[in-house]
Design a protein around this motif. Structure first.
Motif, PDB file in Angstrom:
ATOM      1  N   GLY A  59       2.379   5.045  17.815  1.00  0.00           N
ATOM      2  CA  GLY A  59       3.395   6.078  17.928  1.00  0.00           C
ATOM      3  C   GLY A  59       3.368   7.121  16.830  1.00  0.00           C
ATOM      4  O   GLY A  59       2.403   7.291  16.128  1.00  0.00           O
ATOM      5  N   GLU A  60       4.472   7.834  16.732  1.00  0.00           N
ATOM      6  CA  GLU A  60       4.606   8.896  15.750  1.00  0.00           C
ATOM      7  C   GLU A  60       5.626   8.495  14.687  1.00  0.00           C
ATOM      8  O   GLU A  60       6.827   8.437  14.949  1.00  0.00           O
ATOM      9  CB  GLU A  60       5.035  10.203  16.435  1.00  0.00           C
ATOM     10  N   PRO A  61       5.179   8.211  13.455  1.00  0.00           N
ATOM     11  CA  PRO A  61       6.080   7.752  12.393  1.00  0.00           C
ATOM     12  C   PRO A  61       7.227   8.712  12.088  1.00  0.00           C
ATOM     13  O   PRO A  61       8.313   8.274  11.726  1.00  0.00           O
ATOM     14  CB  PRO A  61       5.149   7.603  11.180  1.00  0.00           C
ATOM     15  N   LEU A  62       7.002  10.008  12.240  1.00  0.00           N
ATOM     16  CA  LEU A  62       8.047  10.960  11.860  1.00  0.00           C
ATOM     17  C   LEU A  62       9.218  10.973  12.847  1.00  0.00           C
ATOM     18  O   LEU A  62      10.258  11.565  12.561  1.00  0.00           O
ATOM     19  CB  LEU A  62       7.469  12.364  11.706  1.00  0.00           C
ATOM     20  N   LEU A  63       9.076  10.298  13.978  1.00  0.00           N
ATOM     21  CA  LEU A  63      10.220  10.131  14.880  1.00  0.00           C
ATOM     22  C   LEU A  63      11.258   9.189  14.288  1.00  0.00           C
ATOM     23  O   LEU A  63      12.415   9.193  14.698  1.00  0.00           O
ATOM     24  CB  LEU A  63       9.759   9.607  16.245  1.00  0.00           C
ATOM     25  N   VAL A  64      10.836   8.372  13.322  1.00  0.00           N
ATOM     26  CA  VAL A  64      11.774   7.505  12.597  1.00  0.00           C
ATOM     27  C   VAL A  64      11.736   7.871  11.111  1.00  0.00           C
ATOM     28  O   VAL A  64      11.714   7.004  10.239  1.00  0.00           O
ATOM     29  CB  VAL A  64      11.461   6.006  12.809  1.00  0.00           C
ATOM     30  N   HIS A  65      11.756   9.167  10.831  1.00  0.00           N
ATOM     31  CA  HIS A  65      11.591   9.623   9.450  1.00  0.00           C
ATOM     32  C   HIS A  65      12.703   9.136   8.527  1.00  0.00           C
ATOM     33  O   HIS A  65      12.463   8.884   7.346  1.00  0.00           O
ATOM     34  CB  HIS A  65      11.480  11.148   9.394  1.00  0.00           C
ATOM     35  N   ASN A 102       9.242  -3.010 -11.436  1.00  0.00           N
ATOM     36  CA  ASN A 102       8.408  -4.175 -11.731  1.00  0.00           C
ATOM     37  C   ASN A 102       6.995  -3.794 -12.183  1.00  0.00           C
ATOM     38  O   ASN A 102       6.099  -4.641 -12.200  1.00  0.00           O
ATOM     39  CB  ASN A 102       8.337  -5.081 -10.503  1.00  0.00           C
ATOM     40  N   SER A 103       6.821  -2.518 -12.556  1.00  0.00           N
ATOM     41  CA  SER A 103       5.525  -2.020 -13.058  1.00  0.00           C
ATOM     42  C   SER A 103       4.382  -2.309 -12.085  1.00  0.00           C
ATOM     43  O   SER A 103       3.302  -2.764 -12.467  1.00  0.00           O
ATOM     44  CB  SER A 103       5.217  -2.635 -14.425  1.00  0.00           C
ATOM     45  N   ILE A 104       4.638  -2.043 -10.807  1.00  0.00           N
ATOM     46  CA  ILE A 104       3.641  -2.225  -9.762  1.00  0.00           C
ATOM     47  C   ILE A 104       3.231  -0.850  -9.233  1.00  0.00           C
ATOM     48  O   ILE A 104       4.076   0.016  -9.005  1.00  0.00           O
ATOM     49  CB  ILE A 104       4.216  -3.078  -8.609  1.00  0.00           C
ATOM     50  N   GLN A 105       1.941  -0.653  -9.038  1.00  0.00           N
ATOM     51  CA  GLN A 105       1.442   0.613  -8.506  1.00  0.00           C
ATOM     52  C   GLN A 105       1.862   0.772  -7.053  1.00  0.00           C
ATOM     53  O   GLN A 105       1.836  -0.191  -6.280  1.00  0.00           O
ATOM     54  CB  GLN A 105      -0.083   0.650  -8.619  1.00  0.00           C
ATOM     55  N   PHE A 106       2.243   1.987  -6.661  1.00  0.00           N
ATOM     56  CA  PHE A 106       2.702   2.222  -5.291  1.00  0.00           C
ATOM     57  C   PHE A 106       2.025   3.448  -4.695  1.00  0.00           C
ATOM     58  O   PHE A 106       1.858   4.470  -5.347  1.00  0.00           O
ATOM     59  CB  PHE A 106       4.217   2.421  -5.256  1.00  0.00           C
ATOM     60  N   GLY A 107       1.631   3.324  -3.437  1.00  0.00           N
ATOM     61  CA  GLY A 107       1.081   4.457  -2.708  1.00  0.00           C
ATOM     62  C   GLY A 107       1.431   4.345  -1.238  1.00  0.00           C
ATOM     63  O   GLY A 107       1.628   3.246  -0.712  1.00  0.00           O
ATOM     64  N   SER A 108       1.529   5.486  -0.553  1.00  0.00           N
ATOM     65  CA  SER A 108       1.896   5.454   0.854  1.00  0.00           C
ATOM     66  C   SER A 108       1.283   6.637   1.589  1.00  0.00           C
ATOM     67  O   SER A 108       1.260   7.755   1.077  1.00  0.00           O
ATOM     68  CB  SER A 108       3.424   5.491   1.000  1.00  0.00           C
ATOM     69  N   LYS A 109       0.787   6.379   2.775  1.00  0.00           N
ATOM     70  CA  LYS A 109       0.235   7.452   3.590  1.00  0.00           C
ATOM     71  C   LYS A 109       0.739   7.333   5.024  1.00  0.00           C
ATOM     72  O   LYS A 109       1.275   6.301   5.433  1.00  0.00           O
ATOM     73  CB  LYS A 109      -1.284   7.424   3.568  1.00  0.00           C
ATOM     74  N   ILE A 110       0.565   8.397   5.786  1.00  0.00           N
ATOM     75  CA  ILE A 110       1.048   8.455   7.160  1.00  0.00           C
ATOM     76  C   ILE A 110      -0.065   8.946   8.074  1.00  0.00           C
ATOM     77  O   ILE A 110      -0.793   9.881   7.720  1.00  0.00           O
ATOM     78  CB  ILE A 110       2.255   9.408   7.295  1.00  0.00           C
ATOM     79  N   VAL A 111      -0.187   8.338   9.235  1.00  0.00           N
ATOM     80  CA  VAL A 111      -1.015   8.877  10.314  1.00  0.00           C
ATOM     81  C   VAL A 111      -0.046   9.541  11.280  1.00  0.00           C
ATOM     82  O   VAL A 111       0.754   8.876  11.944  1.00  0.00           O
ATOM     83  CB  VAL A 111      -1.823   7.771  11.022  1.00  0.00           C
ATOM     84  N   SER A 112      -0.068  10.874  11.338  1.00  0.00           N
ATOM     85  CA  SER A 112       0.960  11.634  12.048  1.00  0.00           C
ATOM     86  C   SER A 112       0.342  12.784  12.839  1.00  0.00           C
ATOM     87  O   SER A 112      -0.748  13.257  12.517  1.00  0.00           O
ATOM     88  CB  SER A 112       1.965  12.199  11.029  1.00  0.00           C
TER      89      SER A 112
END
Length: 222
Positions: A37-43, A60-70
């Motif tokens: 589906g389309e992630p931005l429909l539940v933005h 907690n000094s943990i590295q974070f990253g996030s990407k979207i297929v849109s």
């Protein structure tokens, strides 16, 4: 793909957060890819969950990253700013050929989408690392130069990375069919012969390409 009207709900969000909290002692990095589906429909839910996980990682000094297929159709400047604040740093957007073909395949309730998507990418060029995926089929394989020229005219060639992928018959219902039986799918052997040509055209226009010597690349979600 099988279309179902299921949406991300609060129970799933709570379960994800609980799962992460249970695993914190063993984590040094959390990377999330939003896919649909389309992630931005539940933005709203996306931004809420991303923001909470980002805070957990910071605390907690943990590295974070996030990407979207849109499809990027809803990615206006306000949406882009909210996504960036929640920790999204990469967006993959697919095109199914030049404007004429893309608007036929990926229209929005009959309305064209190509120009709006290109403009949304341009408006958010300073917020994200943009990956352009070009789905190559028999219909568009001879018109990739036209697509690249249109993307370049939209001002997005000098900050995006592009890759080319031929469509495959993956999944239940297609696994027992051979390539010649599948209407519109370009044979892998034919695609591979053309892929180097596509990459050269892209480089000449200023696009970055992912891996100069590879011939195929899987979707970012995979």
């Amino acid at each position: 793909e099988k279309r179902e009207s299921k949406r991300l709900n609060q129970k799933v969000i709570d379960n994800i957060l609980n799962h992460i909290n249970e695993k914190l002692s063993n984590l040094d990095k959390i990377a999330i890819c939003w896919y649909g589906g389309e992630p931005l429909l539940v933005h709203k839910e996306l931004i809420l969950l991303n923001s909470k996980i980002k805070k957990i990682c910071k605390d907690n000094s943990i590295q974070f990253g996030s990407k979207i297929v849109s499809n990027a159709y809803l990615l206006d400047e306000k949406m882009g700013s909210s996504l960036q604040a929640s920790g999204v740093d990469e967006i993959q957007v697919s095109f199914d050929g030049p404007r004429e073909i893309h608007d036929k395949v990926r229209h929005q309730n009959g309305k064209p989408s190509f120009d709006k998507i290109v403009n949304n990418i341009y408006l958010n060029k300073d917020k994200f690392n943009f990956i352009i995926r070009v789905n190559v089929s028999e219909e568009c394989e001879g018109r990739i130069d036209e697509l690249l020229s249109q993307l370049d005219s939209g001002g997005i060639s000098d900050f995006t990375t592009i890759y080319f992928a031929n469509l495959h018959s993956n999944g239940v219902g297609c696994s027992d069919m051979s390539e010649p039986q599948l209407d519109g799918l370009i044979k892998t052997s034919k695609f591979l012969k053309k892929s180097i040509k596509y990459k050269k055209m892209a480089l000449n226009l200023g696009f970055k390409i992912r891996t100069p010597l590879s011939t195929t690349t899987l979707c970012s979600a995979v």
